[in-house]
Design an enzyme around this catalytic site. Sequence first.
Site, PDB file in Angstrom:
ATOM      1  N   HIS A  47     -19.015 -64.597  26.578  1.00  0.00           N
ATOM      2  CA  HIS A  47     -19.485 -64.868  25.221  1.00  0.00           C
ATOM      3  C   HIS A  47     -20.192 -63.683  24.545  1.00  0.00           C
ATOM      4  O   HIS A  47     -19.789 -63.222  23.491  1.00  0.00           O
ATOM      5  CB  HIS A  47     -20.489 -66.037  25.249  1.00  0.00           C
ATOM      6  CG  HIS A  47     -20.041 -67.261  25.958  1.00  0.00           C
ATOM      7  ND1 HIS A  47     -19.219 -68.233  25.382  1.00  0.00           N
ATOM      8  CD2 HIS A  47     -20.312 -67.703  27.209  1.00  0.00           C
ATOM      9  CE1 HIS A  47     -19.014 -69.202  26.259  1.00  0.00           C
ATOM     10  NE2 HIS A  47     -19.652 -68.914  27.366  1.00  0.00           N
ATOM     11  N   ASP A  48     -21.278 -63.234  25.152  1.00  0.00           N
ATOM     12  CA  ASP A  48     -22.260 -62.422  24.424  1.00  0.00           C
ATOM     13  C   ASP A  48     -21.790 -61.052  23.942  1.00  0.00           C
ATOM     14  O   ASP A  48     -22.179 -60.622  22.847  1.00  0.00           O
ATOM     15  CB  ASP A  48     -23.536 -62.271  25.268  1.00  0.00           C
ATOM     16  CG  ASP A  48     -24.247 -63.603  25.443  1.00  0.00           C
ATOM     17  OD1 ASP A  48     -25.003 -63.748  26.410  1.00  0.00           O
ATOM     18  OD2 ASP A  48     -24.037 -64.499  24.601  1.00  0.00           O
TER      19      ASP A  48
ATOM     20  N   THR B 222     -28.377 -63.057  21.575  1.00  0.00           N
ATOM     21  CA  THR B 222     -27.346 -63.629  22.447  1.00  0.00           C
ATOM     22  C   THR B 222     -27.913 -64.738  23.336  1.00  0.00           C
ATOM     23  O   THR B 222     -27.332 -65.068  24.381  1.00  0.00           O
ATOM     24  CB  THR B 222     -26.712 -62.534  23.339  1.00  0.00           C
ATOM     25  OG1 THR B 222     -27.740 -61.983  24.189  1.00  0.00           O
ATOM     26  CG2 THR B 222     -26.083 -61.429  22.507  1.00  0.00           C
TER      27      THR B 222
ATOM     28  N   ASP C 119     -31.024 -63.432  26.826  1.00  0.00           N
ATOM     29  CA  ASP C 119     -31.519 -64.235  27.955  1.00  0.00           C
ATOM     30  C   ASP C 119     -30.637 -63.982  29.181  1.00  0.00           C
ATOM     31  O   ASP C 119     -29.994 -64.884  29.718  1.00  0.00           O
ATOM     32  CB  ASP C 119     -31.531 -65.729  27.607  1.00  0.00           C
ATOM     33  CG  ASP C 119     -30.140 -66.293  27.314  1.00  0.00           C
ATOM     34  OD1 ASP C 119     -29.963 -67.521  27.505  1.00  0.00           O
ATOM     35  OD2 ASP C 119     -29.240 -65.527  26.927  1.00  0.00           O
TER      36      ASP C 119
ATOM     37  N   PHE D 280     -24.944 -74.019  23.959  1.00  0.00           N
ATOM     38  CA  PHE D 280     -26.230 -73.859  24.618  1.00  0.00           C
ATOM     39  C   PHE D 280     -27.277 -73.131  23.776  1.00  0.00           C
ATOM     40  O   PHE D 280     -28.419 -73.579  23.668  1.00  0.00           O
ATOM     41  CB  PHE D 280     -26.062 -73.114  25.948  1.00  0.00           C
ATOM     42  CG  PHE D 280     -27.372 -72.847  26.637  1.00  0.00           C
ATOM     43  CD1 PHE D 280     -28.002 -71.621  26.508  1.00  0.00           C
ATOM     44  CD2 PHE D 280     -27.999 -73.852  27.386  1.00  0.00           C
ATOM     45  CE1 PHE D 280     -29.228 -71.384  27.128  1.00  0.00           C
ATOM     46  CE2 PHE D 280     -29.230 -73.623  28.005  1.00  0.00           C
ATOM     47  CZ  PHE D 280     -29.850 -72.385  27.873  1.00  0.00           C
ATOM     48  N   ASN D 281     -26.950 -71.967  23.201  1.00  0.00           N
ATOM     49  CA  ASN D 281     -27.962 -71.176  22.493  1.00  0.00           C
ATOM     50  C   ASN D 281     -28.568 -71.923  21.314  1.00  0.00           C
ATOM     51  O   ASN D 281     -29.752 -71.783  21.021  1.00  0.00           O
ATOM     52  CB  ASN D 281     -27.374 -69.848  22.004  1.00  0.00           C
ATOM     53  CG  ASN D 281     -27.122 -68.877  23.142  1.00  0.00           C
ATOM     54  OD1 ASN D 281     -27.702 -69.026  24.219  1.00  0.00           O
ATOM     55  ND2 ASN D 281     -26.247 -67.918  22.928  1.00  0.00           N
TER      56      ASN D 281
ATOM     57  N   ASP E 113     -24.893 -61.774  28.842  1.00  0.00           N
ATOM     58  CA  ASP E 113     -25.893 -60.932  28.160  1.00  0.00           C
ATOM     59  C   ASP E 113     -25.904 -59.536  28.777  1.00  0.00           C
ATOM     60  O   ASP E 113     -26.032 -58.534  28.067  1.00  0.00           O
ATOM     61  CB  ASP E 113     -27.296 -61.526  28.305  1.00  0.00           C
ATOM     62  CG  ASP E 113     -27.425 -62.935  27.797  1.00  0.00           C
ATOM     63  OD1 ASP E 113     -26.963 -63.856  28.484  1.00  0.00           O
ATOM     64  OD2 ASP E 113     -27.957 -63.107  26.685  1.00  0.00           O
TER      65      ASP E 113
ATOM     66  N   ASN F  18     -31.109 -68.993  29.575  1.00  0.00           N
ATOM     67  CA  ASN F  18     -30.322 -69.291  30.781  1.00  0.00           C
ATOM     68  C   ASN F  18     -31.237 -69.602  31.972  1.00  0.00           C
ATOM     69  O   ASN F  18     -30.956 -70.486  32.775  1.00  0.00           O
ATOM     70  CB  ASN F  18     -29.444 -68.089  31.138  1.00  0.00           C
ATOM     71  CG  ASN F  18     -28.245 -67.982  30.222  1.00  0.00           C
ATOM     72  OD1 ASN F  18     -27.629 -68.984  29.870  1.00  0.00           O
ATOM     73  ND2 ASN F  18     -27.930 -66.771  29.791  1.00  0.00           N
TER      74      ASN F  18
END
Length: 327
Positions: A254-255, A128, A18, A168-169, A23, A45
């Site tokens: 993060h991703d 992700t 996303d 969030f994910n 990402d 996102n």
Amino acid sequence: MLTGMPDRVRPRLLIDCDPGHDDAVAIVAAAAFADVVGIVTVAGNVPLDRTTHNALVMRDLIGLDTPVHSGCSRPLVAPPRHAGFIHGESGLDGAELPEPTTPLDGTDGVEFIIDTCRSSEGLWLVPTGPLTNIGTAIRLVPDLPDRVAGVSLMGGGSFGNRSAVAEFNIWADPEAAAIVFDAFDPSTPGSAAGPLIMAGLDVTHQFQVTPDRIELTRAVPGRLAAALAGLFDFFTGTYLSRHDEGALSGAALHDPLAVLAITHPELFEHADRHVVVETRGEHTAGMTVIDERRLLERSDPNCRVLTRVDADEAFAVVLDAVARFSN
Ligand code: RIB
Ligand code: CA
């Protein structure tokens, strides 16, 4: 830790994402160190039209020859919820990015995931973003996890960022996430062997795009590095503005860790744990409940929870990836 450069096999992977600043970096890292059989987009996102546009932008920016298919435009049950306050309305605020010149390959992202898993041997699924596409694919083809080398996802953790306990994910689509984690649970009849790798906030918050790392990125020649430096400036700005002074030195990147967990596993430490997703709690929906008990009666593990990353080495790998596309 790296003890001399190991011989690397390029894993085959499908990214479900996303984009989203982090990402975008995951796509660059995957293109550099893996064979990307496809990119599928999901609402997360920002809405699906924007995440899809951004995936096409990134594909063009690095000249990646892989199909892009859009997937689900909203979660299975939860209402659509986005994160423009972190990534901006476009989802990739902070850089002047060229409009895509290559067309979308399809709007059948879930079917593309299913068909690709069926036709490929040794494929990794790397989600992700919210797990809506992956969860839907598994609901349609329950033995899908048995057909892949594994799933390496960014999501979850022992704490949250959208609530005290929900990341969030997972929070964006708890029902889809529960399908994915349950599919690898040994107590689920016909469950897959795995592995299911989880890059949660406990490890991703160790991987921050600090000011010196932004300058290292800016120093790499080429259009991609310049764009990423701008994206990092924006991403860090929104991240730090939402945290206590001194809590972080930069945005958590993060991703890409979900990709590096496959391409550079030596950079990580992990613990095998039983993880289940809470879908109903008034205050805990979207929580990954990680069983850390030393009690022998605990449930058998279904997840490889990443606990530590060598952040300097990992960022050196990201810079190496960026430099490979410094056209
Ligand atoms: O909580 C972090 C996750 O949510 C990352 O994947 C970021 O891109 C957003 O999707
Ligand atoms: Ca994401």
